[in-house]
Each structure stands twice: as C-alpha cells, then as structure tokens.
Scaffold this motif. Structure first.
Motif, PDB file in Angstrom:
ATOM      1  N   ASP A 116       0.292  -2.513   7.113  1.00  0.00           N
ATOM      2  CA  ASP A 116       1.716  -2.232   6.917  1.00  0.00           C
ATOM      3  C   ASP A 116       1.948  -1.117   5.892  1.00  0.00           C
ATOM      4  O   ASP A 116       3.082  -0.800   5.553  1.00  0.00           O
ATOM      5  CB  ASP A 116       2.455  -3.505   6.487  1.00  0.00           C
ATOM      6  CG  ASP A 116       1.926  -4.068   5.163  1.00  0.00           C
ATOM      7  OD1 ASP A 116       0.979  -3.473   4.591  1.00  0.00           O
ATOM      8  OD2 ASP A 116       2.452  -5.096   4.705  1.00  0.00           O
ATOM      9  N   ARG A 118       1.230  -1.168   2.812  1.00  0.00           N
ATOM     10  CA  ARG A 118       1.471  -1.665   1.450  1.00  0.00           C
ATOM     11  C   ARG A 118       0.186  -2.219   0.844  1.00  0.00           C
ATOM     12  O   ARG A 118      -0.707  -2.699   1.555  1.00  0.00           O
ATOM     13  CB  ARG A 118       2.528  -2.777   1.511  1.00  0.00           C
ATOM     14  CG  ARG A 118       3.836  -2.291   2.142  1.00  0.00           C
ATOM     15  CD  ARG A 118       5.040  -2.848   1.401  1.00  0.00           C
ATOM     16  NE  ARG A 118       5.108  -4.293   1.477  1.00  0.00           N
ATOM     17  CZ  ARG A 118       5.961  -4.955   2.267  1.00  0.00           C
ATOM     18  NH1 ARG A 118       6.808  -4.288   3.029  1.00  0.00           N
ATOM     19  NH2 ARG A 118       5.973  -6.259   2.280  1.00  0.00           N
ATOM     20  N   GLY A 179      -1.734 -11.611   6.750  1.00  0.00           N
ATOM     21  CA  GLY A 179      -1.655 -10.412   7.571  1.00  0.00           C
ATOM     22  C   GLY A 179      -2.651 -10.443   8.709  1.00  0.00           C
ATOM     23  O   GLY A 179      -3.368 -11.428   8.905  1.00  0.00           O
TER      24      GLY A 179
END
Ligand SMILES: [Cu+2]
Length: 319
Positions: A116, A118, A179
């Motif tokens: 993502d 991040r 994730g």
C-alpha cells in the motif's frame, strides 16, 4: 504468498541453473559499505571481529530467478528467495543511506514499505524478534547479526559495529503480521558502500570444522543446491574434545545458522529442527539445510554457552 514462492523443486533447480548463468554474466560490483557501529539491543550480537575486505571479490549479482523458496516442513515459505533483492511481493526495503562511514559506529536506518506504499509497522515475532538484521561484506567477512529497534512510524535503526571500507550488504528478515504478506517470511537487502581503501580477504577453504572461543564445531552433511538436506553440527571443546552438552537457548534455539554465498552474498538461514528447551543443548544439533545455489557458502554458527554468545565461521561447498 505469491505464486513465485511456490515453485517446485524441479522448477527451482532449472531456475537456479539459469540464475547461475545470469550471475556469471552479470557480476556487478554492488555491495559495499562499512559500518559503524553501535550496537543492538542484545548483548553479544556484534560479531564484527572478522577482518573485512572488499574489492574485486565484492561482486554482487541480483539473481531474481531464485526469488521465492517453496515451503518445506518446519519452515514457512520465504519471499525474496536468496535475499539479494530489495523487494518481493509488493514489499520493499528502503533506506536513504547508500554509504556509511568507515571505522566508526554509525546507525543504519531503513523502512519496510508494504504494497500500500506505507511503512509496515506490524511484524510477527520470529525466533523472539520482529526483525533480524544481518550485515556482511562482499568478501563474506565482517558478519554482524543485529536486532534493530523500530520507531512508531516504522523506521528501523540498526547500530552495526564499525565497518571496514568496502562493499556491504544489509539484510532484513521479517514476517508481516497484517496485509497481503501476513505470515510470509521475507528476506530483502540493500547494498551499502563504506568509503576507503578496501582489501579483500580470500574466502577460507572449505572445511568441515571450525573453532571459536575454545569450541570446535564439526559439520556433517552433503549439500546440493536447491534441495533440502539434513545438516548436523557437533560441538566439542577444543581443548580435549569433550562434547558440549550445556548449550543455552539463543533466539529460541540452540544455534542460529546463517549462510552467505561466495561471489554474490546470497543469503540463507538454516532452521534448527528442534526447539531449545533449557540450558542443556548439544552436543549435536540438526538443521534443515536448503541452499539455493551451488558454490561456496560461508556459514556463521551462533550459539550460547557459559553465558556468552559465540560465532564460528566455516566454508561449505555445495554441489
Ligand atoms: Cu536475529
């Protein structure tokens, strides 16, 4: 985990052959750094005692064909394969540092960035740590195994001991806890250069034995690239050959075995087949050995005895 981490052994052997050819064709000097060092949170984790060298021998090739090792009993799938890439399955190891000063401790900061975009902050604990960090010089000297500290924003700080000039490679081994990569073990790395006059140390000849701090380590096992083989390690005192039976747990096992491949510093971590249980390990330790490519591998065996951490290094030939 990605499909790439599930290729069959046969496919992998073919991929490895291709990768080996690619390595021959594309040897490029990459790693290099010299470090500095602080030192991690754990006492006894600096093992920079070996002389380092750098130079011509410090060629690093990225053999992406070997990315992804299939799962095996007692061992989860690994993304990043031989660890020579800074990214795998959408995860990336990032750092602003491409050089570190020579001869003086300096922190190395890095971040694991997720798919993502991040920074990843949730990691699963493996062998008592959320992240294992290794520094190795291109000639496979200067081994350091550290446990960096993570800030809330996901920035990790490793504090390697002083690094000698040359090309280094910094490895991070971790398992995201959330994730798309949750539960998958990753090993990623980045090169670092340590400026200064570098001298390469020739790799010691292959040998089944090594000594460290009064202990003699003897390794048994015929290893073939890309295949899982049992590897046993016998520990005795150097003085009188007495078997060592009082090994103490280190990171939940009686020994921690890390290996780097001559020429490109490809990484492998060998998992012990038995968990540590009290301070009476030894004299024989068993590992699942699966080294991704043929050639010489420098093996670093770390074990705790009599309250101190020891590191024995030896060269193993893999056919
Ligand atoms: Cu570790």
């Amino acid at each position: 985990m990605s499909a790439s981490s599930r290729i069959s052994t046969a496919m992998r052997r073919r991929a490895l052959a291709a990768a080996a050819a690619a390595v021959l064709a594309t040897t490029l000097a990459a790693c290099g750094s010299s470090g500095s060092g602080g030192h991690g949170a754990m006492p006894g984790t600096h093992h920079g005692a070996m002389p380092s060298a750098t130079g011509a021998a410090a060629a690093t090739a990225t053999a992406t064909a070997t990315s992804g090792m299939p799962g095996m009993p007692g061992m989860g799938a690994t993304a990043g394969g031989d660890g020579l890439s800074d990214h795998a399955d959408g995860y990336r190891l990032t750092s602003a540092a491409t050089t570190l000063p020579a001869g003086t401790p300096a922190p190395y900061r890095f971040t694991v960035v997720g798919p993502d975009g991040r920074p990843v902050t949730a990691f699963r604990v493996d062998q008592t740590k959320r992240l294992h960090f290794y520094a190795i010089r291109s000639d496979l000297t200067g081994f350091q195994h550290l446990h960096p500290v993570m800030a809330q924003d996901g920035t990790w700080t490793a504090r390697p001991a002083a690094l000698a000039p040359g090309s280094w490679r910094m490895f991070a081994a971790f398992t995201p806890a959330a994730g798309p990569g949750a539960g998958t073990a990753f090993v990623l790395s980045r090169p670092v250069t340590v400026p200064g006059a570098a001298t390469a140390t020739p790799l010691p000849a292959a040998s089944a034995t090594a000594t460290a701090d009064g202990y003699t380590v003897t390794v048994k096992g015929d290893l073939m690239a890309g295949m899982e083989h049992p590897l046993t390690v016998h520990l005795a005192t150097s003085k009188d050959g007495r078997p060592v039976t009082g090994l103490q747990p280190y990171l939940d096992s009686y020994a921690h075995l890390t290996a780097f491949h001559e020429g490109d510093a490809a990484f492998a971590h060998l998992h012990p087949t038995t968990a540590a249980d009290g301070g009476h390990g030894g004299p024989d330790l068993s590992f699942h050995a699966e080294l991704p490519k043929p050639g010489n591998w420098r093996m670093f065996l770390q074990f705790r005895a009599a309250g101190a951490l020891h590191t024995a290094a030896l060269t193993l030939r893999v056919s």
